[in-house]
Scaffold this motif. Structure first.
Motif, PDB file in Angstrom:
ATOM      1  N   GLY A  32      50.518  29.912 -72.365  1.00 59.29           N
ATOM      2  CA  GLY A  32      49.619  29.125 -71.538  1.00 59.29           C
ATOM      3  C   GLY A  32      50.443  28.207 -70.656  1.00 59.29           C
ATOM      4  N   PHE A  33      50.151  28.168 -69.361  1.00 54.91           N
ATOM      5  CA  PHE A  33      50.961  27.410 -68.412  1.00 54.91           C
ATOM      6  C   PHE A  33      50.192  26.212 -67.860  1.00 54.91           C
ATOM      7  CE2 PHE A  33      52.567  31.730 -68.343  1.00 54.91           C
ATOM      8  CZ  PHE A  33      53.946  31.556 -68.367  1.00 54.91           C
ATOM      9  N   ILE A  34      50.891  25.086 -67.751  1.00 55.14           N
ATOM     10  CA  ILE A  34      50.344  23.879 -67.126  1.00 55.14           C
ATOM     11  C   ILE A  34      51.367  23.410 -66.098  1.00 55.14           C
ATOM     12  CG2 ILE A  34      49.491  21.536 -67.481  1.00 55.14           C
ATOM     13  CD1 ILE A  34      49.060  22.313 -70.448  1.00 55.14           C
ATOM     14  N   PHE A  35      50.935  23.317 -64.827  1.00 54.20           N
ATOM     15  CA  PHE A  35      51.851  22.984 -63.748  1.00 54.20           C
ATOM     16  C   PHE A  35      51.545  21.602 -63.167  1.00 54.20           C
ATOM     17  CE2 PHE A  35      51.417  27.629 -63.795  1.00 54.20           C
ATOM     18  CZ  PHE A  35      52.747  28.015 -63.924  1.00 54.20           C
ATOM     19  N   GLN A  36      52.517  21.055 -62.479  1.00 54.29           N
ATOM     20  CA  GLN A  36      52.370  19.740 -61.857  1.00 54.29           C
ATOM     21  C   GLN A  36      51.229  19.732 -60.850  1.00 54.29           C
ATOM     22  OE1 GLN A  36      56.033  18.158 -60.311  1.00 54.29           O
ATOM     23  NE2 GLN A  36      55.025  16.657 -59.018  1.00 54.29           N
ATOM     24  N   ASN A  37      51.059  20.830 -60.116  1.00 58.74           N
ATOM     25  CA  ASN A  37      50.047  20.892 -59.057  1.00 58.74           C
ATOM     26  C   ASN A  37      48.743  21.534 -59.521  1.00 58.74           C
ATOM     27  OD1 ASN A  37      51.691  19.684 -57.069  1.00 58.74           O
ATOM     28  ND2 ASN A  37      52.776  21.623 -56.762  1.00 58.74           N
ATOM     29  N   TYR A  38      48.556  21.633 -60.835  1.00 55.87           N
ATOM     30  CA  TYR A  38      47.321  22.102 -61.467  1.00 55.87           C
ATOM     31  C   TYR A  38      47.074  23.603 -61.298  1.00 55.87           C
ATOM     32  CZ  TYR A  38      46.770  17.150 -60.205  1.00 55.87           C
ATOM     33  OH  TYR A  38      46.990  15.823 -59.948  1.00 55.87           O
ATOM     34  N   ASN A  39      47.271  24.127 -60.065  1.00 60.37           N
ATOM     35  CA  ASN A  39      47.088  25.559 -59.791  1.00 60.37           C
ATOM     36  C   ASN A  39      45.688  26.062 -60.131  1.00 60.37           C
ATOM     37  OD1 ASN A  39      49.767  25.452 -59.085  1.00 60.37           O
ATOM     38  ND2 ASN A  39      50.375  27.253 -60.233  1.00 60.37           N
ATOM     39  N   LEU A  40      44.696  25.217 -59.890  1.00 57.05           N
ATOM     40  CA  LEU A  40      43.311  25.653 -60.035  1.00 57.05           C
ATOM     41  C   LEU A  40      42.871  26.355 -58.751  1.00 57.05           C
ATOM     42  CD1 LEU A  40      41.810  22.404 -61.621  1.00 57.05           C
ATOM     43  CD2 LEU A  40      42.548  24.476 -62.819  1.00 57.05           C
ATOM     44  N   ASP A  46      30.482  17.766 -68.583  1.00 57.12           N
ATOM     45  CA  ASP A  46      29.597  17.516 -67.435  1.00 57.12           C
ATOM     46  C   ASP A  46      30.247  17.890 -66.109  1.00 57.12           C
ATOM     47  OD1 ASP A  46      31.477  15.509 -67.435  1.00 57.12           O
ATOM     48  OD2 ASP A  46      30.066  13.907 -66.933  1.00 57.12           O
ATOM     49  N   LYS A  47      31.426  18.516 -66.149  1.00 55.47           N
ATOM     50  CA  LYS A  47      32.131  18.911 -64.926  1.00 55.47           C
ATOM     51  C   LYS A  47      32.229  20.423 -64.769  1.00 55.47           C
ATOM     52  CE  LYS A  47      33.172  14.621 -63.897  1.00 55.47           C
ATOM     53  NZ  LYS A  47      32.551  13.952 -62.723  1.00 55.47           N
ATOM     54  N   MET A  48      31.602  21.180 -65.662  1.00 53.26           N
ATOM     55  CA  MET A  48      31.801  22.627 -65.693  1.00 53.26           C
ATOM     56  C   MET A  48      31.433  23.327 -64.395  1.00 53.26           C
ATOM     57  SD  MET A  48      31.004  24.061 -69.515  1.00 53.26           S
ATOM     58  CE  MET A  48      29.341  23.406 -69.671  1.00 53.26           C
ATOM     59  N   GLN A  49      30.404  22.842 -63.700  1.00 52.26           N
ATOM     60  CA  GLN A  49      29.952  23.508 -62.474  1.00 52.26           C
ATOM     61  C   GLN A  49      30.520  22.865 -61.213  1.00 52.26           C
ATOM     62  OE1 GLN A  49      28.547  26.413 -62.956  1.00 52.26           O
ATOM     63  NE2 GLN A  49      28.720  25.888 -65.136  1.00 52.26           N
ATOM     64  N   ASP A  50      31.377  21.873 -61.384  1.00 44.65           N
ATOM     65  CA  ASP A  50      32.047  21.259 -60.241  1.00 44.65           C
ATOM     66  C   ASP A  50      33.206  22.145 -59.787  1.00 44.65           C
ATOM     67  OD1 ASP A  50      30.326  19.158 -60.472  1.00 44.65           O
ATOM     68  OD2 ASP A  50      31.791  17.728 -61.242  1.00 44.65           O
ATOM     69  N   TYR A  51      33.634  21.934 -58.548  1.00 53.91           N
ATOM     70  CA  TYR A  51      34.804  22.630 -58.021  1.00 53.91           C
ATOM     71  C   TYR A  51      36.005  21.694 -58.087  1.00 53.91           C
ATOM     72  CZ  TYR A  51      31.672  26.296 -56.438  1.00 53.91           C
ATOM     73  OH  TYR A  51      30.760  27.313 -56.406  1.00 53.91           O
ATOM     74  N   PRO A  52      37.221  22.224 -58.140  1.00 52.14           N
ATOM     75  CA  PRO A  52      38.403  21.377 -58.281  1.00 52.14           C
ATOM     76  C   PRO A  52      38.485  20.236 -57.276  1.00 52.14           C
ATOM     77  CG  PRO A  52      39.018  23.656 -58.616  1.00 52.14           C
ATOM     78  CD  PRO A  52      37.569  23.654 -58.192  1.00 52.14           C
ATOM     79  N   GLY A  53      38.072  20.489 -56.039  1.00 52.02           N
ATOM     80  CA  GLY A  53      38.129  19.456 -55.011  1.00 52.02           C
ATOM     81  C   GLY A  53      37.218  18.271 -55.274  1.00 52.02           C
ATOM     82  N   GLN A  72      43.924  18.042 -64.081  1.00 50.15           N
ATOM     83  CA  GLN A  72      44.958  18.395 -65.052  1.00 50.15           C
ATOM     84  C   GLN A  72      44.355  18.680 -66.423  1.00 50.15           C
ATOM     85  OE1 GLN A  72      47.489  20.000 -65.195  1.00 50.15           O
ATOM     86  NE2 GLN A  72      49.142  18.635 -64.556  1.00 50.15           N
ATOM     87  N   ARG A  73      43.262  17.990 -66.758  1.00 46.62           N
ATOM     88  CA  ARG A  73      42.571  18.292 -68.015  1.00 46.62           C
ATOM     89  C   ARG A  73      41.988  19.704 -67.972  1.00 46.62           C
ATOM     90  NH1 ARG A  73      38.323  13.985 -68.844  1.00 46.62           N
ATOM     91  NH2 ARG A  73      39.051  12.831 -67.037  1.00 46.62           N
ATOM     92  N   ALA A  74      41.480  20.099 -66.815  1.00 46.06           N
ATOM     93  CA  ALA A  74      40.976  21.462 -66.667  1.00 46.06           C
ATOM     94  C   ALA A  74      42.112  22.472 -66.828  1.00 46.06           C
ATOM     95  CB  ALA A  74      40.302  21.631 -65.306  1.00 46.06           C
ATOM     96  N   ALA A  75      43.290  22.128 -66.314  1.00 44.49           N
ATOM     97  CA  ALA A  75      44.447  23.011 -66.456  1.00 44.49           C
ATOM     98  C   ALA A  75      44.868  23.129 -67.922  1.00 44.49           C
ATOM     99  CB  ALA A  75      45.605  22.493 -65.611  1.00 44.49           C
ATOM    100  N   ILE A  76      44.773  22.032 -68.669  1.00 44.90           N
ATOM    101  CA  ILE A  76      45.077  22.069 -70.099  1.00 44.90           C
ATOM    102  C   ILE A  76      44.080  22.976 -70.819  1.00 44.90           C
ATOM    103  CG2 ILE A  76      45.151  20.711 -72.229  1.00 44.90           C
ATOM    104  CD1 ILE A  76      46.106  18.330 -70.507  1.00 44.90           C
ATOM    105  N   ALA A  77      42.791  22.828 -70.474  1.00 42.96           N
ATOM    106  CA  ALA A  77      41.759  23.669 -71.082  1.00 42.96           C
ATOM    107  C   ALA A  77      42.020  25.144 -70.784  1.00 42.96           C
ATOM    108  CB  ALA A  77      40.381  23.255 -70.572  1.00 42.96           C
ATOM    109  N   ARG A  78      42.397  25.452 -69.557  1.00 40.54           N
ATOM    110  CA  ARG A  78      42.695  26.838 -69.183  1.00 40.54           C
ATOM    111  C   ARG A  78      43.852  27.387 -70.003  1.00 40.54           C
ATOM    112  NH1 ARG A  78      44.598  27.382 -63.195  1.00 40.54           N
ATOM    113  NH2 ARG A  78      46.286  26.172 -64.146  1.00 40.54           N
TER     114      ARG A  78
END
Length: 231
Positions: free
Chosen positions: A88-96, A133-140, A148-154
């Motif tokens: 599992g990868f976590i990057f500085q720029n999130y990569n979402l 409560d953020k599941m349907q939001d977009y990264p922007g 970054q929390r989303a990247a950790i979850a991924r």
């Protein structure tokens, strides 16, 4: 039990007087379920080492074995499968991916592999990381810390053997950086994952079970010792 074994790992670029030795004979073992931080100046070889462990790059010489898989013997398509299933990868720029929702981003690695998500596990991670409560939001629509929390979850979603984080707090302010660091440590301990993290932040490094210092493509003398001491 060691989950990562590295022997005489070398990565050279160029030749002759212009040759650059990004890694110059690295030997290292990392125990399963531990949190290892790799520190060092820019150009010391730490990102190259992380890329080798994750199968993102191939060595000039030497061996990398991760969870029983010898990476040097894999073709590119086999390394891609290894990355999807084992790392599992976590990057500085999130990569979402900006066109996917938070939920879609987190589940994307499973989609690539044609796997169905563990619904209970997914909901548990989302609640743990404060993303329900953020599941349907977009990264922007998210703050840097939320992205970054989303990247950790991924990274956690595929239940990988190892999690590799490259400067995961580098784009965050100090408070968000501390929050993300704490969440990384907590989630890897909770789910018994092996975390290897690159950082310039010595406060973040102090959270690790073991800190390895790199210099000029090599591990500094004594840096193989454990634990909680920066060598």
């Amino acid at each position: 039990m060691d989950i990562i074994t590295i022997h005489n790992l070398k990565k050279y670029y160029g030749s002759g007087s212009s040759q650059v030795k990004a890694l110059d004979g690295v030997d290292l073992t990392i125990a399963q379920g531990t949190f290892t931080a790799i520190v060092g100046a820019s150009g010391s070889g730490k990102t190259t080492l992380l890329n080798m462990i994750g199968g993102l790059d191939t060595p000039t010489a030497g061996e990398v074995i991760v969870d029983g898989v010898r990476l040097s013997g894999l073709r590119e398509e086999q390394r891609a499968v290894f990355r999807r299933k084992k790392a599992g990868f976590i990057f500085q720029n999130y990569n979402l991916l900006p066109t996917l929702t938070v939920e879609e981003n987190i589940l994307f690695p499973l989609d690539l592999d044609g796997s169905k998500p563990d619904k209970k596990y997914f909901e548990e991670i989302m609640e743990l990381l404060g993303l329900t409560d953020k599941m349907q939001d977009y990264p922007g629509m998210l703050s840097g810390g939320q992205q970054q929390r989303a990247a950790i979850a991924r990274a956690l979603m595929t239940k990988p053997s190892i999690i590799l984080a490259d400067e995961p707090t580098g784009n965050l302010d100090s408070q968000n950086g501390q929050n993300v660091a704490g969440l990384l440590k907590m989630t890897t301990e909770l789910y018994h994952r092996t975390l290897v993290l690159i950082t310039h932040n010595l406060e973040l490094a102090q959270l690790a079970d073991r800190v390895i210092r790199m210099q000029d493509g090599r591990i500094s003398e004594g840096a193989k010792q454990c634990c909680r001491t920066i060598i």
